[in-house]
Design a protein around this motif. Sequence first.
Motif, PDB file in Angstrom:
ATOM      1  N   ALA A   1       0.829  -1.175  -0.232  1.00  0.00           N
ATOM      2  CA  ALA A   1       0.176  -0.007   0.023  1.00  0.00           C
ATOM      3  C   ALA A   1       0.834   1.030   0.068  1.00  0.00           C
ATOM      4  O   ALA A   1       0.527   2.254  -0.693  1.00  0.00           O
ATOM      5  CB  ALA A   1      -0.933  -0.012   1.006  1.00  0.00           C
ATOM      6  N   GLU A   2       1.943   1.324   0.662  1.00  0.00           N
ATOM      7  CA  GLU A   2       3.052   2.235   0.642  1.00  0.00           C
ATOM      8  C   GLU A   2       3.573   2.438  -0.804  1.00  0.00           C
ATOM      9  O   GLU A   2       3.444   3.780  -1.206  1.00  0.00           O
ATOM     10  CB  GLU A   2       4.217   2.041   1.602  1.00  0.00           C
ATOM     11  CG  GLU A   2       3.915   2.067   3.159  1.00  0.00           C
ATOM     12  CD  GLU A   2       5.116   1.506   3.889  1.00  0.00           C
ATOM     13  OE1 GLU A   2       6.112   1.626   3.373  1.00  0.00           O
ATOM     14  OE2 GLU A   2       4.803   1.363   5.197  1.00  0.00           O
ATOM     15  N   LEU A   3       3.667   1.523  -1.370  1.00  0.00           N
ATOM     16  CA  LEU A   3       4.144   1.570  -2.772  1.00  0.00           C
ATOM     17  C   LEU A   3       3.266   2.334  -3.542  1.00  0.00           C
ATOM     18  O   LEU A   3       3.562   3.216  -4.688  1.00  0.00           O
ATOM     19  CB  LEU A   3       4.546   0.213  -3.415  1.00  0.00           C
ATOM     20  CG  LEU A   3       5.868  -0.604  -2.604  1.00  0.00           C
ATOM     21  CD1 LEU A   3       6.066  -1.925  -3.338  1.00  0.00           C
ATOM     22  CD2 LEU A   3       7.193   0.290  -2.843  1.00  0.00           C
ATOM     23  N   ASP A   4       1.894   1.899  -3.423  1.00  0.00           N
ATOM     24  CA  ASP A   4       0.975   2.359  -4.378  1.00  0.00           C
ATOM     25  C   ASP A   4       0.682   3.695  -3.861  1.00  0.00           C
ATOM     26  O   ASP A   4       0.486   4.735  -4.965  1.00  0.00           O
ATOM     27  CB  ASP A   4      -0.338   1.715  -3.856  1.00  0.00           C
ATOM     28  CG  ASP A   4      -0.396   0.128  -4.189  1.00  0.00           C
ATOM     29  OD1 ASP A   4       0.329   0.055  -5.210  1.00  0.00           O
ATOM     30  OD2 ASP A   4      -1.244  -0.452  -3.765  1.00  0.00           O
ATOM     31  N   ARG A   5       0.857   4.209  -2.624  1.00  0.00           N
ATOM     32  CA  ARG A   5       0.673   5.652  -2.384  1.00  0.00           C
ATOM     33  C   ARG A   5       1.858   6.395  -2.936  1.00  0.00           C
ATOM     34  O   ARG A   5       1.782   7.818  -3.276  1.00  0.00           O
ATOM     35  CB  ARG A   5       0.911   5.830  -0.798  1.00  0.00           C
ATOM     36  CG  ARG A   5      -0.604   5.787  -0.194  1.00  0.00           C
ATOM     37  CD  ARG A   5      -0.657   6.433   1.202  1.00  0.00           C
ATOM     38  NE  ARG A   5       0.235   5.753   1.811  1.00  0.00           N
ATOM     39  CZ  ARG A   5      -0.126   4.575   2.664  1.00  0.00           C
ATOM     40  NH1 ARG A   5      -1.223   3.847   2.534  1.00  0.00           N
ATOM     41  NH2 ARG A   5       0.791   3.601   3.474  1.00  0.00           N
ATOM     42  N   SER A   6       2.962   5.827  -3.330  1.00  0.00           N
ATOM     43  CA  SER A   6       4.128   6.414  -3.810  1.00  0.00           C
ATOM     44  C   SER A   6       4.104   6.331  -5.348  1.00  0.00           C
ATOM     45  O   SER A   6       5.088   6.747  -5.941  1.00  0.00           O
ATOM     46  CB  SER A   6       5.555   6.105  -3.445  1.00  0.00           C
ATOM     47  OG  SER A   6       5.386   5.764  -1.829  1.00  0.00           O
ATOM     48  N   ASN A   7       3.138   5.598  -5.741  1.00  0.00           N
ATOM     49  CA  ASN A   7       2.916   5.597  -7.335  1.00  0.00           C
ATOM     50  C   ASN A   7       3.886   4.727  -7.996  1.00  0.00           C
ATOM     51  O   ASN A   7       4.357   5.063  -8.945  1.00  0.00           O
ATOM     52  CB  ASN A   7       2.951   6.975  -7.849  1.00  0.00           C
ATOM     53  CG  ASN A   7       2.048   7.056  -9.004  1.00  0.00           C
ATOM     54  OD1 ASN A   7       1.042   6.189  -9.073  1.00  0.00           O
ATOM     55  ND2 ASN A   7       1.917   7.955  -9.826  1.00  0.00           N
ATOM     56  N   VAL A   8       4.369   3.845  -7.081  1.00  0.00           N
ATOM     57  CA  VAL A   8       5.519   2.825  -7.604  1.00  0.00           C
ATOM     58  C   VAL A   8       4.768   1.718  -8.264  1.00  0.00           C
ATOM     59  O   VAL A   8       3.789   1.158  -7.546  1.00  0.00           O
ATOM     60  CB  VAL A   8       6.183   2.205  -6.398  1.00  0.00           C
ATOM     61  CG1 VAL A   8       7.459   1.185  -7.042  1.00  0.00           C
ATOM     62  CG2 VAL A   8       7.159   3.612  -5.910  1.00  0.00           C
ATOM     63  N   ARG A   9       4.818   1.500  -9.584  1.00  0.00           N
ATOM     64  CA  ARG A   9       3.921   0.577 -10.239  1.00  0.00           C
ATOM     65  C   ARG A   9       4.976  -0.687 -10.941  1.00  0.00           C
ATOM     66  O   ARG A   9       6.085  -0.478 -11.336  1.00  0.00           O
ATOM     67  CB  ARG A   9       3.172   1.192 -11.407  1.00  0.00           C
ATOM     68  CG  ARG A   9       2.426   2.283 -10.907  1.00  0.00           C
ATOM     69  CD  ARG A   9       0.729   2.288 -10.979  1.00  0.00           C
ATOM     70  NE  ARG A   9      -0.139   3.239 -10.403  1.00  0.00           N
ATOM     71  CZ  ARG A   9      -0.401   3.061  -9.005  1.00  0.00           C
ATOM     72  NH1 ARG A   9      -0.540   1.952  -8.356  1.00  0.00           N
ATOM     73  NH2 ARG A   9      -1.182   4.066  -8.306  1.00  0.00           N
TER      74      ARG A   9
END
Length: 461
Positions: free
Chosen positions: A166-174
Amino acid sequence: MERDTVAQSIRDRWTVGDTEDDQCDRIPQSRSNRDVADPATHLTRDPAHVPEQITYISPPPGASFSDTDFILVSLPPSTHPSASLHGQTSCLLRGGAYKHILATPGFPCAPTFPSSSSPVYIIAPSRHGLGLGMFATCDLEIGAHILTERPLTVTPTTIRMPVFAAELDRSNVRGEERRKAIMGEWERRFLDPVFNGMGKEEKEAFAGLANCHAEGECGMVLGVIRTNGFEVEGVREDEEDEGVDGEGGEYAGVCRDMCRANHRSFAIQFNLHSCSPSADRLFDVPSFSFQLRATRFIKAGEEISVSYCTVLDPAVERQSYLTSYGFTCTCTACLPPTHASDTRRALLRSSIDEIDDTFDEWLADPLLADDFVLKSSLRWIRVIEKEGLEASDVYRHHLHALVRACVALGDEEGVMRYGRTLGLWWLGQSGREDMLKMGDVKYLRGRPDWGMRVWEEHVEE
Ligand SMILES: [Zn+2]
Protein backbone atom coordinates in the motif's frame (compact mmCIF):
# COMPACT_ATOMS: atom_id res chain seq x y z
CA MET A 1 -10.85 -32.90 -7.00
CA GLU A 2 -9.01 -34.46 -9.91
CA ARG A 3 -5.37 -33.91 -9.27
CA ASP A 4 -4.61 -32.46 -12.67
CA THR A 5 -7.34 -29.93 -12.12
CA VAL A 6 -5.80 -29.06 -8.80
CA ALA A 7 -2.52 -28.54 -10.60
CA GLN A 8 -4.19 -26.13 -12.92
CA SER A 9 -5.86 -24.19 -10.17
CA ILE A 10 -2.75 -24.04 -8.03
CA ARG A 11 -0.38 -22.99 -10.70
CA ASP A 12 -2.70 -20.29 -11.90
CA ARG A 13 -2.20 -18.59 -8.59
CA TRP A 14 1.45 -17.95 -8.86
CA THR A 15 1.47 -14.26 -9.22
CA VAL A 16 3.02 -11.43 -7.35
CA GLY A 17 1.00 -8.41 -6.58
CA ASP A 18 -2.68 -7.94 -6.55
CA THR A 19 -3.49 -7.00 -10.11
CA GLU A 20 -3.20 -8.86 -13.35
CA ASP A 21 -0.54 -6.40 -14.42
CA ASP A 22 1.69 -7.53 -11.65
CA GLN A 23 1.91 -11.08 -12.83
CA CYS A 24 5.20 -12.62 -11.99
CA ASP A 25 6.90 -14.83 -14.50
CA ARG A 26 5.43 -17.91 -13.05
CA ILE A 27 7.91 -20.36 -11.84
CA PRO A 28 6.24 -23.67 -11.84
CA GLN A 29 4.34 -25.35 -9.18
CA SER A 30 3.02 -28.63 -10.22
CA ARG A 31 0.58 -30.76 -8.43
CA SER A 32 0.06 -33.21 -11.19
CA ASN A 33 3.22 -34.64 -9.94
CA ARG A 34 3.42 -32.51 -6.92
CA ASP A 35 6.67 -30.87 -7.53
CA VAL A 36 8.03 -27.76 -7.74
CA ALA A 37 6.87 -24.91 -5.83
CA ASP A 38 7.65 -21.49 -6.55
CA PRO A 39 7.82 -18.27 -5.77
CA ALA A 40 6.69 -15.17 -4.86
CA THR A 41 3.13 -15.27 -5.38
CA HIS A 42 -0.04 -13.80 -4.26
CA LEU A 43 -0.35 -10.73 -2.17
CA THR A 44 -3.17 -10.62 0.29
CA ARG A 45 -5.13 -7.38 0.33
CA ASP A 46 -6.22 -7.25 3.91
CA PRO A 47 -3.79 -5.00 5.77
CA ALA A 48 -5.20 -5.65 9.20
CA HIS A 49 -4.86 -9.35 8.74
CA VAL A 50 -1.16 -9.78 8.53
CA PRO A 51 1.75 -8.76 10.68
CA GLU A 52 4.64 -7.63 8.53
CA GLN A 53 7.37 -8.77 10.81
CA ILE A 54 8.48 -11.96 12.41
CA THR A 55 6.88 -11.92 15.78
CA TYR A 56 8.36 -15.06 17.25
CA ILE A 57 11.70 -16.59 16.68
CA SER A 58 12.09 -20.24 17.53
CA PRO A 59 9.28 -20.24 20.03
CA PRO A 60 9.92 -22.58 22.93
CA PRO A 61 7.32 -25.30 23.35
CA GLY A 62 4.25 -23.80 24.90
CA ALA A 63 4.90 -20.26 23.64
CA SER A 64 1.74 -18.54 22.60
CA PHE A 65 1.31 -17.17 19.11
CA SER A 66 -1.56 -16.38 16.82
CA ASP A 67 -2.38 -18.18 13.59
CA THR A 68 -1.25 -15.19 11.56
CA ASP A 69 2.11 -14.59 13.27
CA PHE A 70 5.19 -15.38 11.27
CA ILE A 71 7.37 -17.86 13.05
CA LEU A 72 10.98 -18.68 12.39
CA VAL A 73 11.68 -22.16 13.62
CA SER A 74 13.94 -25.13 12.86
CA LEU A 75 12.14 -28.46 12.53
CA PRO A 76 12.17 -31.02 13.91
CA PRO A 77 13.17 -29.44 17.24
CA SER A 78 16.83 -29.82 18.13
CA THR A 79 15.81 -32.00 21.08
CA HIS A 80 14.60 -34.72 18.72
CA PRO A 81 17.27 -37.34 17.86
CA SER A 82 16.53 -37.16 14.13
CA ALA A 83 17.54 -33.47 14.13
CA SER A 84 21.19 -34.28 14.66
CA LEU A 85 21.06 -37.44 12.54
CA HIS A 86 19.19 -36.14 9.49
CA GLY A 87 19.36 -32.39 9.84
CA GLN A 88 16.83 -29.69 10.52
CA THR A 89 14.77 -27.54 8.20
CA SER A 90 14.94 -23.80 8.65
CA CYS A 91 11.29 -22.74 8.36
CA LEU A 92 9.27 -19.58 8.05
CA LEU A 93 5.75 -20.57 9.01
CA ARG A 94 2.64 -18.79 9.98
CA GLY A 95 1.20 -19.74 13.32
CA GLY A 96 -1.68 -21.71 11.78
CA ALA A 97 0.66 -23.90 9.75
CA TYR A 98 3.01 -24.39 12.69
CA LYS A 99 0.14 -25.51 14.91
CA HIS A 100 -0.98 -27.86 12.17
CA ILE A 101 2.49 -29.45 12.03
CA LEU A 102 2.71 -29.80 15.81
CA ALA A 103 -0.71 -31.45 15.84
CA THR A 104 0.14 -33.94 13.07
CA PRO A 105 0.01 -37.45 14.55
CA GLY A 106 3.51 -38.88 14.82
CA PHE A 107 5.34 -35.55 14.53
CA PRO A 108 8.28 -35.46 15.01
CA CYS A 109 9.70 -38.80 13.96
CA ALA A 110 12.73 -40.09 12.09
CA PRO A 111 12.45 -40.29 8.30
CA THR A 112 12.26 -43.69 6.62
CA PHE A 113 14.83 -44.49 3.97
CA PRO A 114 14.89 -46.94 1.08
CA SER A 115 15.37 -50.43 2.48
CA SER A 116 18.14 -51.49 0.10
CA SER A 117 21.64 -51.20 1.53
CA SER A 118 23.06 -49.37 -1.49
CA PRO A 119 21.47 -46.45 -3.36
CA VAL A 120 19.05 -47.47 -6.08
CA TYR A 121 20.19 -44.61 -8.31
CA ILE A 122 23.33 -42.94 -9.55
CA ILE A 123 23.87 -39.43 -10.86
CA ALA A 124 25.41 -39.50 -14.33
CA PRO A 125 25.38 -37.44 -17.53
CA SER A 126 21.82 -37.15 -18.77
CA ARG A 127 20.67 -38.71 -22.00
CA HIS A 128 18.54 -35.66 -22.60
CA GLY A 129 20.98 -32.95 -23.51
CA LEU A 130 23.37 -31.23 -21.16
CA GLY A 131 23.77 -31.75 -17.48
CA LEU A 132 23.28 -34.65 -15.15
CA GLY A 133 20.45 -37.07 -14.67
CA MET A 134 19.40 -39.68 -12.16
CA PHE A 135 19.57 -43.31 -13.27
CA ALA A 136 18.13 -46.44 -11.66
CA THR A 137 20.83 -48.94 -10.66
CA CYS A 138 18.33 -51.80 -10.42
CA ASP A 139 14.80 -52.58 -11.55
CA LEU A 140 12.35 -50.51 -9.51
CA GLU A 141 8.80 -51.62 -8.99
CA ILE A 142 5.93 -49.14 -8.93
CA GLY A 143 5.89 -47.53 -5.48
CA ALA A 144 9.60 -48.25 -4.90
CA HIS A 145 11.29 -45.87 -2.50
CA ILE A 146 14.14 -44.13 -4.31
CA LEU A 147 15.36 -41.59 -1.80
CA THR A 148 14.47 -39.55 1.26
CA GLU A 149 15.55 -36.07 2.15
CA ARG A 150 14.76 -33.46 4.75
CA PRO A 151 14.56 -30.03 3.08
CA LEU A 152 16.95 -27.20 3.90
CA THR A 153 14.18 -24.63 4.04
CA VAL A 154 10.40 -24.42 4.08
CA THR A 155 8.90 -21.01 3.32
CA PRO A 156 5.53 -19.62 2.25
CA THR A 157 4.75 -19.44 -1.44
CA THR A 158 2.72 -16.35 -0.79
CA ILE A 159 4.11 -12.91 -0.13
CA ARG A 160 2.07 -11.16 2.51
CA MET A 161 3.06 -7.55 2.84
CA PRO A 162 -0.07 -5.54 2.17
CA VAL A 163 1.06 -2.56 4.24
CA PHE A 164 4.29 -2.28 2.34
CA ALA A 165 2.44 -2.73 -0.97
CA ALA A 166 0.00 0.00 0.00
CA GLU A 167 2.95 2.32 0.70
CA LEU A 168 4.27 1.63 -2.77
CA ASP A 169 0.87 2.38 -4.22
CA ARG A 170 0.75 5.70 -2.41
CA SER A 171 4.19 6.53 -3.78
CA ASN A 172 2.93 5.62 -7.22
CA VAL A 173 5.43 2.80 -7.63
CA ARG A 174 4.02 0.52 -10.31
CA GLY A 175 4.61 -2.45 -12.53
CA GLU A 176 7.98 -4.17 -12.56
CA GLU A 177 9.49 -1.71 -10.10
CA ARG A 178 6.72 -2.47 -7.62
CA ARG A 179 7.09 -6.19 -8.07
CA LYS A 180 10.84 -6.03 -7.49
CA ALA A 181 10.41 -3.81 -4.45
CA ILE A 182 7.95 -6.26 -2.89
CA MET A 183 10.16 -9.26 -3.53
CA GLY A 184 13.23 -7.42 -2.20
CA GLU A 185 11.48 -6.36 0.96
CA TRP A 186 10.04 -9.84 1.52
CA GLU A 187 13.46 -11.34 1.14
CA ARG A 188 15.15 -8.86 3.44
CA ARG A 189 12.60 -9.11 6.23
CA PHE A 190 11.49 -12.71 6.03
CA LEU A 191 13.74 -14.91 3.94
CA ASP A 192 17.19 -13.73 4.99
CA PRO A 193 16.44 -14.76 8.59
CA VAL A 194 15.50 -18.24 7.28
CA PHE A 195 18.84 -18.46 5.49
CA ASN A 196 20.69 -17.19 8.54
CA GLY A 197 18.93 -19.83 10.62
CA MET A 198 20.77 -22.62 8.80
CA GLY A 199 24.08 -24.15 9.82
CA LYS A 200 27.25 -23.38 7.89
CA GLU A 201 27.16 -26.51 5.78
CA GLU A 202 23.47 -26.10 4.97
CA LYS A 203 24.02 -22.48 3.99
CA GLU A 204 26.76 -23.53 1.58
CA ALA A 205 24.56 -26.24 0.09
CA PHE A 206 21.67 -23.81 -0.30
CA ALA A 207 23.78 -21.04 -1.84
CA GLY A 208 25.30 -23.58 -4.22
CA LEU A 209 21.94 -24.47 -5.72
CA ALA A 210 20.89 -23.19 -9.08
CA ASN A 211 19.29 -19.79 -9.37
CA CYS A 212 17.66 -18.90 -12.64
CA HIS A 213 16.82 -15.42 -11.34
CA ALA A 214 20.38 -14.34 -10.78
CA GLU A 215 20.31 -11.24 -12.90
CA GLY A 216 19.15 -8.75 -10.34
CA GLU A 217 15.49 -9.69 -10.44
CA CYS A 218 15.58 -10.83 -6.85
CA GLY A 219 18.20 -11.77 -4.28
CA MET A 220 19.94 -15.12 -3.85
CA VAL A 221 17.63 -16.61 -1.24
CA LEU A 222 14.39 -15.91 -3.09
CA GLY A 223 16.05 -16.85 -6.38
CA VAL A 224 17.09 -20.27 -5.07
CA ILE A 225 13.64 -20.88 -3.60
CA ARG A 226 11.93 -19.88 -6.84
CA THR A 227 14.20 -22.11 -8.86
CA ASN A 228 14.34 -25.17 -6.64
CA GLY A 229 11.28 -25.16 -4.41
CA PHE A 230 8.97 -28.15 -4.28
CA GLU A 231 5.46 -28.00 -2.95
CA VAL A 232 5.38 -29.09 0.68
CA GLU A 233 2.18 -31.04 0.59
CA GLY A 234 0.34 -31.34 3.85
CA VAL A 235 1.80 -28.17 5.36
CA ARG A 236 -0.61 -25.32 5.05
CA GLU A 237 -2.54 -22.83 7.04
CA ASP A 238 -6.09 -23.19 8.16
CA GLU A 239 -8.77 -22.09 5.77
CA GLU A 240 -9.40 -18.82 7.56
CA ASP A 241 -5.73 -17.88 7.35
CA GLU A 242 -5.68 -17.89 3.62
CA GLY A 243 -5.42 -14.71 1.64
CA VAL A 244 -8.54 -12.76 0.93
CA ASP A 245 -9.13 -14.70 -2.23
CA GLY A 246 -8.84 -17.97 -0.42
CA GLU A 247 -5.41 -18.35 -1.95
CA GLY A 248 -2.01 -18.87 -0.52
CA GLY A 249 -1.30 -20.70 2.66
CA GLU A 250 1.03 -23.08 0.85
CA TYR A 251 4.71 -23.76 1.36
CA ALA A 252 7.78 -24.50 -0.72
CA GLY A 253 10.66 -26.72 0.36
CA VAL A 254 14.21 -26.54 -1.01
CA CYS A 255 16.19 -29.80 -1.06
CA ARG A 256 19.81 -30.34 -1.80
CA ASP A 257 20.03 -34.05 -2.35
CA MET A 258 19.83 -34.21 -6.08
CA CYS A 259 22.50 -31.62 -6.28
CA ARG A 260 24.82 -33.32 -3.89
CA ALA A 261 26.85 -34.73 -6.72
CA ASN A 262 28.11 -31.34 -7.80
CA HIS A 263 25.75 -28.74 -6.39
CA ARG A 264 24.34 -28.01 -9.78
CA SER A 265 20.75 -28.80 -9.21
CA PHE A 266 19.91 -26.66 -12.18
CA ALA A 267 21.14 -29.17 -14.69
CA ILE A 268 20.15 -32.19 -12.69
CA GLN A 269 16.74 -31.02 -11.79
CA PHE A 270 15.90 -29.86 -15.23
CA ASN A 271 16.87 -33.16 -16.72
CA LEU A 272 14.66 -34.79 -14.16
CA HIS A 273 11.58 -33.46 -15.88
CA SER A 274 9.53 -35.53 -18.29
CA CYS A 275 5.95 -35.23 -19.48
CA SER A 276 5.83 -39.03 -19.09
CA PRO A 277 7.45 -39.21 -15.65
CA SER A 278 8.51 -42.35 -13.84
CA ALA A 279 8.64 -41.02 -10.28
CA ASP A 280 6.95 -38.60 -7.94
CA ARG A 281 7.77 -36.72 -4.78
CA LEU A 282 5.75 -36.66 -1.62
CA PHE A 283 6.19 -34.80 1.64
CA ASP A 284 5.80 -36.69 4.90
CA VAL A 285 4.86 -34.22 7.62
CA PRO A 286 5.63 -36.39 10.69
CA SER A 287 9.24 -36.99 9.61
CA PHE A 288 9.42 -33.59 7.91
CA SER A 289 11.00 -35.11 4.85
CA PHE A 290 10.50 -35.59 1.12
CA GLN A 291 10.43 -39.01 -0.46
CA LEU A 292 10.99 -39.81 -4.11
CA ARG A 293 9.13 -42.93 -5.26
CA ALA A 294 8.64 -44.76 -8.54
CA THR A 295 5.23 -44.30 -10.13
CA ARG A 296 5.74 -47.08 -12.65
CA PHE A 297 8.17 -49.90 -13.28
CA ILE A 298 11.63 -48.44 -13.93
CA LYS A 299 14.20 -50.65 -15.63
CA ALA A 300 17.78 -50.74 -14.35
CA GLY A 301 19.72 -48.08 -16.25
CA GLU A 302 16.65 -46.01 -17.09
CA GLU A 303 16.77 -42.29 -16.40
CA ILE A 304 14.41 -41.37 -13.56
CA SER A 305 12.08 -38.46 -14.15
CA VAL A 306 9.36 -36.46 -12.46
CA SER A 307 6.99 -33.96 -14.03
CA TYR A 308 6.88 -30.23 -13.43
CA CYS A 309 3.74 -29.64 -15.44
CA THR A 310 0.19 -30.89 -15.85
CA VAL A 311 0.89 -33.95 -17.94
CA LEU A 312 -2.55 -34.22 -19.53
CA ASP A 313 -2.25 -30.74 -21.07
CA PRO A 314 -1.40 -30.48 -24.79
CA ALA A 315 2.33 -30.26 -25.62
CA VAL A 316 2.18 -26.61 -26.60
CA GLU A 317 0.64 -25.67 -23.24
CA ARG A 318 3.16 -27.76 -21.35
CA GLN A 319 6.02 -26.07 -23.19
CA SER A 320 4.66 -22.64 -22.56
CA TYR A 321 4.35 -23.46 -18.88
CA LEU A 322 7.84 -24.95 -18.67
CA THR A 323 9.31 -21.83 -20.23
CA SER A 324 9.04 -20.18 -16.85
CA TYR A 325 11.68 -22.67 -15.68
CA GLY A 326 13.87 -21.53 -18.52
CA PHE A 327 13.96 -24.80 -20.42
CA THR A 328 12.32 -26.65 -23.26
CA CYS A 329 11.21 -30.19 -22.60
CA THR A 330 12.84 -32.78 -24.82
CA CYS A 331 10.97 -35.83 -23.54
CA THR A 332 9.55 -38.37 -25.95
CA ALA A 333 6.08 -36.79 -25.70
CA CYS A 334 7.46 -33.38 -26.65
CA LEU A 335 10.04 -34.16 -29.31
CA PRO A 336 8.44 -33.93 -31.68
CA PRO A 337 5.08 -32.91 -30.22
CA THR A 338 2.44 -34.92 -32.01
CA HIS A 339 -1.24 -34.47 -32.50
CA ALA A 340 -1.68 -38.16 -31.64
CA SER A 341 -0.10 -37.75 -28.22
CA ASP A 342 -2.13 -34.62 -27.49
CA THR A 343 -5.31 -36.41 -28.54
CA ARG A 344 -4.56 -39.42 -26.37
CA ARG A 345 -3.97 -37.19 -23.37
CA ALA A 346 -7.17 -35.22 -23.97
CA LEU A 347 -9.18 -38.43 -24.33
CA LEU A 348 -7.64 -39.82 -21.17
CA ARG A 349 -8.66 -36.72 -19.28
CA SER A 350 -12.25 -37.00 -20.46
CA SER A 351 -12.29 -40.76 -19.83
CA ILE A 352 -12.24 -40.08 -16.10
CA ASP A 353 -15.69 -38.52 -16.25
CA GLU A 354 -17.15 -41.58 -17.93
CA ILE A 355 -15.85 -44.20 -15.52
CA ASP A 356 -18.62 -43.94 -12.95
CA ASP A 357 -21.41 -43.91 -15.52
CA THR A 358 -19.94 -46.90 -17.33
CA PHE A 359 -19.63 -48.75 -14.06
CA ASP A 360 -23.15 -47.96 -12.85
CA GLU A 361 -24.64 -48.89 -16.20
CA TRP A 362 -22.81 -52.21 -16.14
CA LEU A 363 -23.75 -52.94 -12.56
CA ALA A 364 -27.44 -52.44 -13.29
CA ASP A 365 -27.66 -54.17 -16.66
CA PRO A 366 -27.35 -57.96 -16.67
CA LEU A 367 -27.33 -57.94 -20.46
CA LEU A 368 -23.95 -56.27 -20.55
CA ALA A 369 -20.98 -58.66 -20.68
CA ASP A 370 -19.17 -59.43 -17.46
CA ASP A 371 -15.97 -57.94 -18.84
CA PHE A 372 -17.64 -54.74 -20.08
CA VAL A 373 -15.92 -52.49 -17.50
CA LEU A 374 -12.70 -54.48 -17.55
CA LYS A 375 -12.40 -54.16 -21.31
CA SER A 376 -13.09 -50.45 -21.20
CA SER A 377 -10.60 -49.57 -18.46
CA LEU A 378 -7.95 -51.98 -19.75
CA ARG A 379 -8.15 -50.23 -23.09
CA TRP A 380 -7.52 -46.91 -21.38
CA ILE A 381 -4.68 -48.39 -19.35
CA ARG A 382 -2.96 -49.45 -22.57
CA VAL A 383 -3.20 -45.83 -23.70
CA ILE A 384 -1.81 -44.67 -20.36
CA GLU A 385 1.11 -47.06 -20.66
CA LYS A 386 1.76 -45.99 -24.22
CA GLU A 387 1.95 -42.37 -23.09
CA GLY A 388 3.89 -43.21 -19.92
CA LEU A 389 1.25 -41.54 -17.74
CA GLU A 390 1.10 -44.01 -14.88
CA ALA A 391 1.99 -41.19 -12.49
CA SER A 392 -1.20 -39.37 -13.41
CA ASP A 393 -4.41 -39.70 -11.48
CA VAL A 394 -6.10 -41.09 -14.58
CA TYR A 395 -4.21 -44.34 -14.03
CA ARG A 396 -5.53 -44.62 -10.51
CA HIS A 397 -9.10 -44.02 -11.69
CA HIS A 398 -8.95 -46.88 -14.19
CA LEU A 399 -7.15 -49.24 -11.82
CA HIS A 400 -9.83 -48.51 -9.30
CA ALA A 401 -12.54 -49.30 -11.85
CA LEU A 402 -10.84 -52.65 -12.53
CA VAL A 403 -10.70 -53.49 -8.85
CA ARG A 404 -14.32 -52.50 -8.30
CA ALA A 405 -15.39 -54.57 -11.27
CA CYS A 406 -13.48 -57.61 -10.02
CA VAL A 407 -14.96 -57.14 -6.55
CA ALA A 408 -18.45 -57.01 -8.04
CA LEU A 409 -17.69 -60.16 -10.00
CA GLY A 410 -16.17 -61.91 -6.98
CA ASP A 411 -13.05 -62.41 -9.12
CA GLU A 412 -10.24 -63.17 -6.66
CA GLU A 413 -7.51 -63.45 -9.23
CA GLY A 414 -8.45 -60.13 -10.86
CA VAL A 415 -8.68 -58.40 -7.51
CA MET A 416 -5.21 -59.57 -6.57
CA ARG A 417 -3.72 -58.49 -9.89
CA TYR A 418 -5.25 -55.03 -10.23
CA GLY A 419 -5.58 -54.37 -6.51
CA ARG A 420 -1.90 -54.98 -6.00
CA THR A 421 -1.00 -52.46 -8.71
CA LEU A 422 -3.47 -49.97 -7.25
CA GLY A 423 -1.98 -50.43 -3.77
CA LEU A 424 1.52 -49.90 -5.15
CA TRP A 425 0.33 -46.81 -7.01
CA TRP A 426 -0.94 -45.38 -3.73
CA LEU A 427 2.28 -46.34 -2.00
CA GLY A 428 4.18 -44.39 -4.65
CA GLN A 429 1.94 -41.36 -4.18
CA SER A 430 1.53 -41.37 -0.43
CA GLY A 431 4.25 -43.57 1.04
CA ARG A 432 1.49 -45.44 2.87
CA GLU A 433 2.21 -49.16 3.12
CA ASP A 434 -1.31 -49.81 4.39
CA MET A 435 -2.64 -49.04 0.90
CA LEU A 436 -1.30 -52.43 -0.19
CA LYS A 437 -4.47 -53.84 1.33
CA MET A 438 -6.07 -52.94 -2.00
CA GLY A 439 -4.65 -56.22 -3.30
CA ASP A 440 -5.68 -58.25 -0.27
CA VAL A 441 -8.51 -60.63 -1.18
CA LYS A 442 -9.49 -61.15 2.43
CA TYR A 443 -9.91 -57.42 2.94
CA LEU A 444 -11.87 -56.99 -0.30
CA ARG A 445 -14.07 -60.04 0.30
CA GLY A 446 -15.34 -58.24 3.38
CA ARG A 447 -16.72 -55.41 1.29
CA PRO A 448 -20.50 -55.19 0.88
CA ASP A 449 -20.15 -55.02 -2.91
CA TRP A 450 -18.25 -58.30 -3.14
CA GLY A 451 -19.99 -60.53 -5.71
CA MET A 452 -22.63 -57.89 -6.31
CA ARG A 453 -22.78 -58.63 -10.01
CA VAL A 454 -22.87 -62.38 -10.03
CA TRP A 455 -25.89 -62.86 -12.28
CA GLU A 456 -25.69 -66.46 -13.41
CA GLU A 457 -28.77 -67.62 -11.52
CA HIS A 458 -30.90 -64.76 -12.79
CA VAL A 459 -29.81 -65.20 -16.38
CA GLU A 460 -30.47 -68.91 -16.32
CA GLU A 461 -33.95 -68.54 -14.90
ZN1 LIG B 1 7.88 -33.19 -22.38
